[in-house]
Structures are given as C-alpha cells and as structure tokens.
Design a protein around this motif. Structure first.
Motif, short mmCIF file in Angstrom:
data_model
loop_
_atom_site.label_atom_id
_atom_site.label_comp_id
_atom_site.label_asym_id
_atom_site.label_seq_id
_atom_site.Cartn_x
_atom_site.Cartn_y
_atom_site.Cartn_z
N PRO A 249 0.82 -1.21 0.00
CA PRO A 249 0.00 0.00 0.00
C PRO A 249 0.86 1.26 0.00
O PRO A 249 1.94 1.31 0.60
N VAL A 250 0.39 2.28 -0.68
CA VAL A 250 1.07 3.57 -0.72
C VAL A 250 0.04 4.68 -0.59
O VAL A 250 -1.15 4.47 -0.80
N ILE A 251 0.53 5.85 -0.20
CA ILE A 251 -0.29 7.07 -0.19
C ILE A 251 0.32 8.02 -1.21
O ILE A 251 1.52 8.35 -1.13
N ALA A 252 -0.49 8.45 -2.17
CA ALA A 252 -0.03 9.40 -3.18
C ALA A 252 -0.75 10.72 -2.98
O ALA A 252 -1.98 10.74 -2.86
N VAL A 253 0.02 11.80 -2.91
CA VAL A 253 -0.56 13.14 -2.75
C VAL A 253 -0.35 13.91 -4.05
O VAL A 253 0.79 14.07 -4.51
N VAL A 254 -1.45 14.38 -4.61
CA VAL A 254 -1.43 15.08 -5.89
C VAL A 254 -1.74 16.56 -5.63
O VAL A 254 -2.73 16.88 -4.98
N GLY A 255 -0.88 17.45 -6.15
CA GLY A 255 -1.12 18.88 -5.98
C GLY A 255 0.17 19.62 -5.77
O GLY A 255 1.24 19.02 -5.57
N GLU A 256 0.10 20.94 -5.79
CA GLU A 256 1.29 21.77 -5.71
C GLU A 256 2.05 21.59 -4.39
O GLU A 256 3.25 21.77 -4.32
N ARG A 257 1.35 21.20 -3.32
CA ARG A 257 2.01 21.06 -2.01
C ARG A 257 2.94 19.85 -1.95
O ARG A 257 3.72 19.72 -1.02
N SER A 258 2.82 18.98 -2.93
CA SER A 258 3.70 17.81 -2.97
C SER A 258 4.92 18.03 -3.86
O SER A 258 5.69 17.11 -4.10
N ALA A 259 5.11 19.26 -4.34
CA ALA A 259 6.24 19.57 -5.23
C ALA A 259 7.56 19.26 -4.54
O ALA A 259 7.71 19.45 -3.33
N ALA A 260 8.52 18.80 -5.32
CA ALA A 260 9.81 18.36 -4.77
C ALA A 260 10.51 19.47 -3.99
O ALA A 260 11.11 19.22 -2.94
N ALA A 261 10.45 20.71 -4.49
CA ALA A 261 11.14 21.82 -3.82
C ALA A 261 10.58 22.04 -2.42
O ALA A 261 11.33 22.27 -1.46
N GLN A 262 9.27 21.95 -2.28
CA GLN A 262 8.66 22.15 -0.97
C GLN A 262 8.97 20.98 -0.06
O GLN A 262 9.24 21.15 1.12
N ARG A 263 8.94 19.77 -0.60
CA ARG A 263 9.25 18.58 0.20
C ARG A 263 10.68 18.64 0.73
O ARG A 263 10.96 18.19 1.85
N GLY A 264 11.59 19.19 -0.06
CA GLY A 264 12.97 19.27 0.38
C GLY A 264 13.13 20.05 1.66
O GLY A 264 14.03 19.79 2.46
N GLN A 265 12.24 21.01 1.88
CA GLN A 265 12.29 21.82 3.10
C GLN A 265 11.50 21.21 4.24
O GLN A 265 11.83 21.42 5.41
N LEU A 266 10.46 20.46 3.93
CA LEU A 266 9.53 19.98 4.96
C LEU A 266 9.67 18.50 5.29
O LEU A 266 8.97 18.00 6.17
N SER A 267 10.54 17.80 4.60
CA SER A 267 10.69 16.36 4.84
C SER A 267 11.49 16.10 6.12
O SER A 267 12.68 15.77 6.09
N TRP A 268 10.84 16.25 7.25
CA TRP A 268 11.52 16.17 8.55
C TRP A 268 11.84 14.74 8.96
O TRP A 268 12.83 14.51 9.67
N PHE A 269 11.05 13.78 8.52
CA PHE A 269 11.20 12.40 9.01
C PHE A 269 12.31 11.66 8.27
O PHE A 269 13.24 11.12 8.88
N GLU A 270 12.24 11.64 6.95
CA GLU A 270 13.24 10.92 6.17
C GLU A 270 14.60 11.59 6.21
O GLU A 270 15.61 10.99 5.81
N SER A 271 14.66 12.84 6.69
CA SER A 271 15.95 13.54 6.77
C SER A 271 16.58 13.44 8.16
O SER A 271 17.58 14.10 8.43
N LYS A 272 16.02 12.60 9.04
CA LYS A 272 16.68 12.39 10.34
C LYS A 272 18.08 11.83 10.11
O LYS A 272 18.31 11.08 9.14
#
Length: 558
Positions: A249-272
């Motif tokens: 199972p996966v969760i896919a988020v569609v929309g501007e808030r899932s853009a790579a540039a924004q994720r780079g700043q907000l990806s707190w968990f995988e960047s531990k």
C-alpha cells in the motif's frame, strides 16, 4: 426468577473496542488506545499493526491475526500461526469472543472510521446487542503525508479530497479530476501509474506534482517526487517496479504542495540523521533499552544483541554480609558503578524483605545518569553523581575525603562486577576511606545470536555498531565474528577504541565523553555530516550497508 437466569448472567456479552492503530509508527497510538489494549482479553489485529498493538497487551491476551476477509490466522504466545476455519469471518470472531464475556480489541490500520470492514462489524455487534466503543486512530491518508513532509492545506485553504483507488467509481475520478485541490489517493505501488492516468484522463494536467510514499511513518518509509505524467518512469528508474512486492500500500498526494522543492524543506522524518540505519547495540537488554530509545529518536532501527550475561556471584556470603551491614549501620557510603549493581542489591533486598527505606542514613553515589535513574526507580535519590565525566575517575573527582569530625563511619560498600577495574577502590583508599569491595554479580559471555544476525554482522547488514566497553568488543567478536568493513564503528571512549583497533576494526566515531547517550549523539552527528555531504555533492543519500558489494542488486524493493 427463571432457572436459566444465572447461566445467562455468566455468559453475558463482553465488550468490543474498535481501535485505530495508526499507519505504522508505534508512537502514534493514542493514550486511550494503550489503555484499551492493557485491558484486552482478546486481540484481533491486522498483520500490518499486530506488532504495534501487541506490545501494550497483557501477556495472557489471546491474539488473533486478521489476514483477509474470510481467512484469519490465530497466533499463540510462541507466534505460531494456526489457520482458523475459512467460514468464520472477522465479525463472527469478534462477536464469538464477546459473547464469552471477554473484552475484545479489534485493531485496524489507520482509523476505524475509514476502514473498509469495521463499520460492518460494528453493525453486527449492534444487531446482536454487544456493547462496543470506537477509539479513533491516525488515518494513513493524513499521517503518511505529514511524515513525508507534504502538508495537505495551507493559508490558501485549498480543497482536499481523499480517494481509495480500489473502490473509486468513474464519477469519483471525474470529480477529483475537475478539482484543482489536493488529492490524497490510497492505492498500491503497482497501481500508482494507473491512478495517475485516471486523474489525467479526468482533466488534471500531466505536469501536476505528485508524491508517492510507501511504508509511511515507519523507518522503511520512502517517498518519490514526480508528476502525474512521469511517475511510471520515475518508479521504473528507481528499480522499484516491476516488483513482486508491487501490492504494497502507498499514499499518493497530488497537488502543488507535494512539489519536490517544498518537500525538500519539509521532509523532517526521512531527513533524520540516522534514518533507516540498522544499528547493532551489543549490551545486556536492560542496559540497551535507553540507548535504543535514543537511537530511535534519530530515525535508526536498533537491534539489541546481548554480549554479556549477568549471573549471581559464585559465593553469595560476602554480598549477604554486606547487605546486612547496610541495615546495622556499618557503612557511611554505598557506591553504585552500574545498573547491574543496583539490580543485584535490589534483588538481595527483596530476598530479605527489605526496601529503599533501608538506605536511610546512608549516603548513596552513582557513577552516571543511567545508574542514578535505576536508583530513582528503586526509590533512592543518589547524593552524589559526577558533575563531569561519568566514570570511576569522574566519581573520584567529586568524592569528599574522609573527615573523622564529620564522618562517624569510615567505610564504603562497593557492590560491583567480578571483572571491574581497581580505579575506584584505589582512589577511595587514597581519600582515607575503608572499602568493602564486594562481588555483587558475575559477567559471562552471552550465547551466540541467531545465525541470520551473525551473517548480517559479518556480511555488512548493519549500518553501525556501538561499543560501550572493551568487553563488548571482545565478546561480540567472540560470539558473532568481526563486523564488516562497511559498518560504522562507534566507541564510547579511548580504551574501547583501542580494543576495537586491536581486533582489526576501523573506529569511525568516538563519544566526546563516556556516556551512552553522548555516544548515540556522536553517531547521529556522523550520520548528519555524511548525509549533508551526499546532498551537497548531488549524490543519492544511502546507508553504509548499501555500499557493500551486491547490496543494491539484491534489493527487490525499498
């Protein structure tokens, strides 16, 4: 009163709790969920969350594993799966247990309100007059994006739609395709591209950003950023598809808030700093617990392997005399140099029917924070803990010299291991104290770990190993073999590092002071620097174990 009334009362229906276990992270269980689990007589759980909820249930709980509609397995305390007759579906299992007067917890992934089958099971209970309650959980469609660094709403307050691709109708796809809001799609890894195609066909632009997360909220989490038009190629290039595990199972988020540039700043968990690192902790289980908790906070997956077993002294008479001396006022001080020493004295106290009150009038010293915490759990607040280095030398730095005017008794009780060094004894004698140096416990080499663990140690399956003493180095190598050269070696101090080097190991990390928590922090700093270097160089962030020959070729899925 009918003669059948007593029998009916004895078989009165029990109670069912439909419980949301969240998307995978054990820390997302609510306090109410934990309370319900501790009281459960029967636990019926889906495989994905069985380990998450079982930890909080009592040892005597009966565990049934909900596998699929019409097919359920029962797990006994030895974790042996037994097939339950296929005709008995989940609702029947729930109601049968409740009719026997049991407190039943039915645990589902995410939230019961969004579960495909939970509503039907609740209705069946209501029809049969069985009391039930619902304990909400963190829904995967909400929790997973939060862990992936994808906020679903912002100040603009865009519309958010949730779609289950398995049951979505053509009308549903048409509606979300016509919307310009955020769409959260629950689907499987090998169906992501098909869901993206449905959205494009319904009117979404092919260049709309898309973030796909598998194993969300766990340390196996992996997120890919792409667009509706490129996601199929992205997953193919990442070599995660085609895969026999495509039904994950996966969760896919569609929309501007899932853009790579924004994720780079907000990806707190995988960047531990240690995200996903498998870290070997070679200590006794009691000692490893706090260290493992600290490692988890950095995103690591600790694997505890006892290298030392603790046994009572061969001749207990000396320990018995010393404990009796505590009660009769023989000592001015008692000094604890390990958690195991606290445990040994506590067990001897319990054997004699004593408790923490027996320490009244005696000054208590602890070599460091962990030992002090063990004393506090016993009901004893230490009078002396080193202000600097947490070691025998640090304890001596703060230990007061014997003063016949202020100290009515000149004797110190020192319960410790049979292999302890003489540093503290010699230092106390130099300060004018008499020392009863008593063997409170023996340390012996533990049994070898399972074959798969030994293979992972020697084959590079671990990303790091933490050595907290020279004996852990010698014992680990003795019972399991030498760690692979891609494994990061972290040592608590110079003496431990020297022993590691004598065994042919390259020491990569050393704690700034001899503390297990400082050691974990030093490893996290190492991991953060390593990650930053990869990002700066434009390279993919990998774990040390992925550097071993053939590691990437053998990985069928992330």
């Amino acid at each position: 009163m009918s003669p059948t009334t007593p029998q009916s009362t004895a078989c009165a229906p029990g109670h069912v709790t439909f419980l949301g276990a969240g998307p995978g992270d054990p820390g997302l269980l609510t306090l109410r969920a934990v309370e319900a689990l501790t009281r459960a007589d029967v636990l019926i759980a889906e495989p994905e969350v069985l380990d998450v909820v079982r930890t909080h249930a009592k040892a005597s709980v009966t565990v049934l594993e909900a596998d699929a509609p019409g097919r359920t397995t029962a797990a006994d305390e030895a974790s042996t799966a037994v097939v339950v007759p296929a005709l008995r579906d989940w609702a029947n299992l729930v109601m049968e247990a409740a009719r026997g007067g049991k407190r039943v917890v039915r645990a589902v992934t995410g939230d019961p309100g969004l579960d495909t089958y939970a509503a039907g099971e609740m209705l069946a209970c209501a029809t049969q007059g069985i009391d039930f309650e619902v304990v909400p959980g963190v829904a995967a469609a909400v929790g997973v994006p939060a862990y992936a660094g994808v906020p679903l709403r912002d100040a603009q307050g865009a519309d958010v739609r949730f779609v289950d691709a398995r049951t979505a109708s053509e009308r549903c796809w048409t509606e979300v395709g016509a919307s310009d809001g955020t769409v959260v799609v629950s689907t499987t890894l090998d169906s992501v591209a098909a869901a993206a195609g449905e959205l494009v066909a319904a009117g979404r632009k092919p260049d709309t950003p898309l973030a796909v997360t598998v194993a969300g909220t766990t340390t196996r989490q992996k997120t890919w950023s792409a667009t509706l038009g490129t996601i199929a190629q992205t997953l193919k290039q990442a070599k995660v598809l085609p895969s026999p595990e495509g039904n994950r199972p996966v969760i896919a988020v569609v929309g501007e808030r899932s853009a790579a540039a924004q994720r780079g700043q907000l990806s707190w968990f995988e960047s531990k700093p240690l995200f996903g690192w498998k870290v070997l902790v070679p200590r006794t289980k009691e000692q490893a617990e706090s260290l493992s908790d600290q490692l988890r906070s950095y995103g690591a997956v600790p694997h505890e392997v006892p290298t030392i077993a603790v046994e009572p002294p061969r001749t207990p008479q000396q320990m018995e005399r010393a404990v009796k001396g505590l009660v009769t006022g023989r000592y001015e001080w008692i000094a604890f140099t390990s958690v195991n020493a606290v445990k040994a004295v506590r067990e001897k106290f319990e054997e004699y029917g004593l408790d923490a009150r027996a320490f009244a009038g005696i000054k208590v010293a602890a070599v460091g924070e962990q030992t002090a915490n063990a004393l506090i759990a016993f009901g004893v607040k230490p009078d002396l803990v080193p202000s600097g280095e947490q070691s025998a030398a640090g304890l001596l730095e703060d230990w007061p010299p014997y003063d016949p005017v202020f100290d009515p008794i000149d004797r110190v009780f020192l319960p410790r291991a049979d292999i302890a060094t003489e540093t503290l004894v010699a230092g106390l004698i130099e300060l004018g104290w008499e020392v009863d140096d008593v063997t409170a416990y023996r340390t012996v080499r533990a049994s070898p770990p399972p074959a798969d663990t030994r293979e992972a140690i020697k084959g590079g399956g671990f990303d790091a190993v933490l050595f907290t003493s020279s004996s852990t180095v010698r014992n680990l190598v003795g019972i399991a073999g030498k760690p692979h050269n891609v494994t990061v070696i972290a040592c608590i101090g110079p003496a431990t590092a020297k022993t590691a080097e004598e065994h042919g190991l390259r020491v990569d990390v050393m704690a700034p002071e001899p503390s297990v928590l400082k050691l974990a922090a030093a490893l996290a700093d190492f991991g953060a620097r390593r990650r930053d270097a990869s990002v700066e160089a434009g390279d993919p962030v990998t774990r040390p174990s992925e550097r071993r020959p053939g590691a990437r070729r053998r990985r069928a899925a992330p």
